[in-house]
Design a protein around this motif. Sequence first.
Motif, PDB file in Angstrom:
ATOM      1  N   GLY A 155       1.262  -1.436   0.302  1.00  0.00           N
ATOM      2  CA  GLY A 155      -0.495   0.035   0.110  1.00  0.00           C
ATOM      3  C   GLY A 155       0.783   0.732   0.248  1.00  0.00           C
ATOM      4  N   ILE A 156       2.367   0.862  -0.542  1.00  0.00           N
ATOM      5  CA  ILE A 156       2.588   2.115  -0.118  1.00  0.00           C
ATOM      6  C   ILE A 156       3.159   3.068  -1.607  1.00  0.00           C
ATOM      7  CG2 ILE A 156       5.525   3.437   0.754  1.00  0.00           C
ATOM      8  CD1 ILE A 156       5.234   0.684   2.580  1.00  0.00           C
ATOM      9  N   SER A 157       3.354   4.335  -1.660  1.00  0.00           N
ATOM     10  CA  SER A 157       3.162   4.158  -2.823  1.00  0.00           C
ATOM     11  C   SER A 157       4.679   5.153  -3.161  1.00  0.00           C
ATOM     12  CB  SER A 157       1.879   5.248  -2.865  1.00  0.00           C
ATOM     13  OG  SER A 157       2.005   6.649  -2.078  1.00  0.00           O
ATOM     14  N   ARG A 158       5.280   5.847  -2.046  1.00  0.00           N
ATOM     15  CA  ARG A 158       6.497   6.084  -2.405  1.00  0.00           C
ATOM     16  C   ARG A 158       7.324   5.511  -1.266  1.00  0.00           C
ATOM     17  NH1 ARG A 158       8.907   9.215  -5.936  1.00  0.00           N
ATOM     18  NH2 ARG A 158      10.546  11.050  -4.992  1.00  0.00           N
ATOM     19  N   ILE A 159       9.027   4.987  -1.601  1.00  0.00           N
ATOM     20  CA  ILE A 159       9.908   4.527  -0.989  1.00  0.00           C
ATOM     21  C   ILE A 159      10.154   5.166  -1.201  1.00  0.00           C
ATOM     22  CG2 ILE A 159      10.434   2.641  -0.896  1.00  0.00           C
ATOM     23  CD1 ILE A 159       9.118   1.193  -1.787  1.00  0.00           C
ATOM     24  N   TYR A 160      11.625   5.324  -0.398  1.00  0.00           N
ATOM     25  CA  TYR A 160      12.612   6.201   0.558  1.00  0.00           C
ATOM     26  C   TYR A 160      13.834   5.691   0.808  1.00  0.00           C
ATOM     27  CZ  TYR A 160       9.641  10.345  -0.593  1.00  0.00           C
ATOM     28  OH  TYR A 160       8.536  10.933  -0.937  1.00  0.00           O
ATOM     29  N   ALA A 161      14.612   5.599   0.008  1.00  0.00           N
ATOM     30  CA  ALA A 161      15.555   5.566   1.026  1.00  0.00           C
ATOM     31  C   ALA A 161      16.695   5.887   2.236  1.00  0.00           C
ATOM     32  CB  ALA A 161      16.762   4.033   0.200  1.00  0.00           C
ATOM     33  N   TYR A 162      17.304   6.020   2.579  1.00  0.00           N
ATOM     34  CA  TYR A 162      18.110   6.882   3.712  1.00  0.00           C
ATOM     35  C   TYR A 162      19.453   5.909   4.088  1.00  0.00           C
ATOM     36  CZ  TYR A 162      20.717   9.852   7.444  1.00  0.00           C
ATOM     37  OH  TYR A 162      21.121  10.501   7.929  1.00  0.00           O
ATOM     38  N   MET A 163      21.180   6.229   3.377  1.00  0.00           N
ATOM     39  CA  MET A 163      22.424   5.401   3.643  1.00  0.00           C
ATOM     40  C   MET A 163      23.093   6.785   3.530  1.00  0.00           C
ATOM     41  SD  MET A 163      21.665   2.797   0.650  1.00  0.00           S
ATOM     42  CE  MET A 163      23.277   1.479   1.003  1.00  0.00           C
ATOM     43  N   PRO A 164      23.292   6.929   5.262  1.00  0.00           N
ATOM     44  CA  PRO A 164      24.211   7.905   4.876  1.00  0.00           C
ATOM     45  C   PRO A 164      25.690   6.944   5.679  1.00  0.00           C
ATOM     46  CG  PRO A 164      23.332   7.464   6.925  1.00  0.00           C
ATOM     47  CD  PRO A 164      22.020   7.047   5.814  1.00  0.00           C
ATOM     48  N   THR A 165      26.856   7.779   5.553  1.00  0.00           N
ATOM     49  CA  THR A 165      28.412   6.879   5.710  1.00  0.00           C
ATOM     50  C   THR A 165      28.398   7.128   7.235  1.00  0.00           C
ATOM     51  OG1 THR A 165      30.238   6.895   4.613  1.00  0.00           O
ATOM     52  CG2 THR A 165      29.412   8.528   5.311  1.00  0.00           C
ATOM     53  N   TRP A 166      29.827   6.826   7.019  1.00  0.00           N
ATOM     54  CA  TRP A 166      29.973   6.402   8.251  1.00  0.00           C
ATOM     55  C   TRP A 166      30.834   7.660   8.604  1.00  0.00           C
ATOM     56  CZ3 TRP A 166      35.421   2.997   9.496  1.00  0.00           C
ATOM     57  CH2 TRP A 166      35.111   2.829  10.643  1.00  0.00           C
ATOM     58  N   ARG A 167      30.094   7.658  10.189  1.00  0.00           N
ATOM     59  CA  ARG A 167      30.989   8.841  10.955  1.00  0.00           C
ATOM     60  C   ARG A 167      31.464   8.553  11.980  1.00  0.00           C
ATOM     61  NH1 ARG A 167      27.533  13.800   8.974  1.00  0.00           N
ATOM     62  NH2 ARG A 167      26.357  13.439   8.029  1.00  0.00           N
ATOM     63  N   GLY A 168      33.285   9.070  11.634  1.00  0.00           N
ATOM     64  CA  GLY A 168      34.141   8.760  12.346  1.00  0.00           C
ATOM     65  C   GLY A 168      35.408   8.072  12.139  1.00  0.00           C
ATOM     66  N   ALA A 169      36.197   7.721  12.580  1.00  0.00           N
ATOM     67  CA  ALA A 169      37.297   7.224  12.952  1.00  0.00           C
ATOM     68  C   ALA A 169      37.783   5.911  13.220  1.00  0.00           C
ATOM     69  CB  ALA A 169      38.682   8.067  13.694  1.00  0.00           C
ATOM     70  N   LEU A 170      39.317   5.418  12.378  1.00  0.00           N
ATOM     71  CA  LEU A 170      39.069   4.088  12.628  1.00  0.00           C
ATOM     72  C   LEU A 170      38.620   2.879  13.744  1.00  0.00           C
ATOM     73  CD1 LEU A 170      39.206   1.464  10.698  1.00  0.00           C
ATOM     74  CD2 LEU A 170      42.200   1.707  11.466  1.00  0.00           C
ATOM     75  N   GLY A 171      37.279   2.211  13.971  1.00  0.00           N
ATOM     76  CA  GLY A 171      37.113   1.319  15.029  1.00  0.00           C
ATOM     77  C   GLY A 171      36.254   2.632  16.255  1.00  0.00           C
ATOM     78  N   SER A 172      35.513   3.328  15.577  1.00  0.00           N
ATOM     79  CA  SER A 172      35.404   4.641  16.947  1.00  0.00           C
ATOM     80  C   SER A 172      33.968   4.789  15.605  1.00  0.00           C
ATOM     81  CB  SER A 172      35.916   5.794  17.035  1.00  0.00           C
ATOM     82  OG  SER A 172      36.456   6.071  16.779  1.00  0.00           O
ATOM     83  N   VAL A 173      32.995   5.404  16.619  1.00  0.00           N
ATOM     84  CA  VAL A 173      31.858   6.397  16.638  1.00  0.00           C
ATOM     85  C   VAL A 173      32.062   7.629  16.714  1.00  0.00           C
ATOM     86  CG1 VAL A 173      28.822   6.191  16.269  1.00  0.00           C
ATOM     87  CG2 VAL A 173      30.580   4.252  16.121  1.00  0.00           C
ATOM     88  N   ASP A 174      30.774   8.869  15.394  1.00  0.00           N
ATOM     89  CA  ASP A 174      30.943  10.151  16.307  1.00  0.00           C
ATOM     90  C   ASP A 174      29.723   9.843  17.283  1.00  0.00           C
ATOM     91  OD1 ASP A 174      31.061  13.142  16.143  1.00  0.00           O
ATOM     92  OD2 ASP A 174      32.386  12.702  14.534  1.00  0.00           O
ATOM     93  N   GLY A 175      29.950  10.248  18.263  1.00  0.00           N
ATOM     94  CA  GLY A 175      28.497  10.493  19.435  1.00  0.00           C
ATOM     95  C   GLY A 175      28.004  11.252  18.572  1.00  0.00           C
ATOM     96  N   ASP A 176      28.201  13.185  18.329  1.00  0.00           N
ATOM     97  CA  ASP A 176      27.856  13.293  17.675  1.00  0.00           C
ATOM     98  C   ASP A 176      26.919  13.552  16.690  1.00  0.00           C
ATOM     99  OD1 ASP A 176      28.155  14.964  20.518  1.00  0.00           O
ATOM    100  OD2 ASP A 176      30.287  15.878  19.261  1.00  0.00           O
ATOM    101  N   ALA A 177      27.745  13.407  15.207  1.00  0.00           N
ATOM    102  CA  ALA A 177      26.838  13.021  14.243  1.00  0.00           C
ATOM    103  C   ALA A 177      25.765  11.727  14.159  1.00  0.00           C
ATOM    104  CB  ALA A 177      28.272  12.107  13.494  1.00  0.00           C
TER     105      ALA A 177
END
Length: 257
Positions: A155-177
């Motif tokens: 029943g969905i007429s329009r499908i969006y995809a959200y695919m942001p890249t990884w934000r952060g350095a090797l082995g860690s995650v940018d919490g603010d992002a």
Amino acid sequence: KDMKIYFSCRSKTKGKIKTILDSYNIKNVILVPVYSFKYMRALATAKYLFNDNTFLPYFNKKDGQVYVNTWHGTPLKTLGKAIKNANHNIGNAQKNFLFADYLLYPNEYTMEHMLEDYMLKNLVSNKCVLNGYPRNTAFFNKERAEEIRSKEANGISRIYAYMPTWRGALGSVDGDANNLQKQYLDQLDKALCDDEMLFVNLHPIAIKSLDLSSYKHIKKFPAQYETYDFLNCTDCLITDYSSVLFDFANCRRQLIL
């Protein structure tokens, strides 16, 4: 059919990968968890090695093995020595590229950046192949897109995809992002209509910290499909500086940065 195929994975993702393989009726694959004895044995004895990233630092290619490194995207963001304050982390990637017999690239821009950013020029004796990414063939299969959409639209007429890249350095995650991404999703969920759905596929490192269960119009990508196979059925992609924007451009559909 006459080859024995090993597919490396994390122990915790083995079930997820098996679900995808089963949905495509792929039976002749042996899943081997990284760090296991079976993985070490396969890595040391396989005739052909394929990797879209890097093998672990202890890997050394044996005589007679053929290594194809396909990498996994067009580098709009910085890589290798171009990464601010992280250029000391490139050793293992550089080693993998030096070991590879073939380096696969989708365009000259990617090839030039990889050779420059990982300081491979005048060092590699392997063959650089400008032949496109195998994963992008999914975007040219219209029948498959219609098949998946008919199963998942509901029943969905329009499908969006959200695919942001990884934000952060090797082995860690940018919490603010990541907090900012959650704010984006909160706003989008309120703005979408009932006949619209946003399917989210965050980087595996980032998805751990976000809970999508409370949203009405936002879901994760269905687990039974290969990522680009599902992305091919969407109407619009929302991303940032992820290399998926170059891949999705093959669809000639709406793309929001």
